[in-house]
Design a protein around this motif. Structure first.
Motif, short mmCIF file in Angstrom:
data_model
loop_
_atom_site.label_atom_id
_atom_site.label_comp_id
_atom_site.label_asym_id
_atom_site.label_seq_id
_atom_site.Cartn_x
_atom_site.Cartn_y
_atom_site.Cartn_z
N HIS A 186 0.85 -1.08 -0.14
CA HIS A 186 -0.07 0.04 -0.09
C HIS A 186 0.65 1.09 0.05
N SER A 187 1.98 1.42 0.69
CA SER A 187 2.86 2.32 0.75
C SER A 187 3.44 2.28 -0.34
N ALA A 188 3.93 1.62 -1.01
CA ALA A 188 4.67 1.55 -2.39
C ALA A 188 3.70 2.23 -3.32
N GLU A 189 2.50 1.67 -3.44
CA GLU A 189 1.58 2.35 -4.39
C GLU A 189 1.10 3.70 -4.18
N LEU A 190 1.01 4.09 -2.80
CA LEU A 190 0.87 5.54 -2.71
C LEU A 190 1.89 6.55 -3.03
N ALA A 191 3.26 6.01 -2.80
CA ALA A 191 4.55 6.56 -3.21
C ALA A 191 4.43 6.57 -4.61
N ILE B 273 3.73 10.27 -9.61
CA ILE B 273 3.02 10.43 -10.68
C ILE B 273 2.08 11.97 -10.75
N ALA B 274 1.68 12.07 -9.66
CA ALA B 274 0.75 13.31 -9.42
C ALA B 274 1.73 14.52 -9.33
N GLU B 275 2.89 14.35 -8.80
CA GLU B 275 3.77 15.50 -8.85
C GLU B 275 4.49 15.66 -10.13
N THR B 276 4.48 14.79 -10.99
CA THR B 276 5.25 14.99 -12.42
C THR B 276 4.00 15.33 -13.30
#
Length: 74
Positions: free
Chosen positions: A42-47, A52-55
């Protein structure tokens, strides 16, 4: 805990009943969850999603806006 749908008879429920069950389970979760209770994937998916959101700023939509298309959000 490794459970199967058959263990709880969930496989016998209609799609509508399964969706209602998902909602009940979701609502039963606490507002705050300890870090050790969150699976690593879950943590990996959120990261990954945050990166993606930041780029790609401006690409996503708030979940309420996305759901409003279906008459779900209030």
């Amino acid at each position: 805990m490794v459970a199967k749908l058959e263990t709880f008879g969930i496989d016998q429920l209609s799609v509508s009943d399964r969706l209602e069950l998902i909602e009940l389970i979701w609502e039963s979760l606490p507002d705050q969850v300890a870090a050790e209770d969150v699976p690593e994937w879950h943590s990996a998916e959120l990261a990954k999603r945050l990166a993606i959101a930041e780029t790609t700023p401006g690409e996503g939509r708030p979940w309420r806006e996305a759901l409003s298309k279906y008459g779900e959000a209030s």
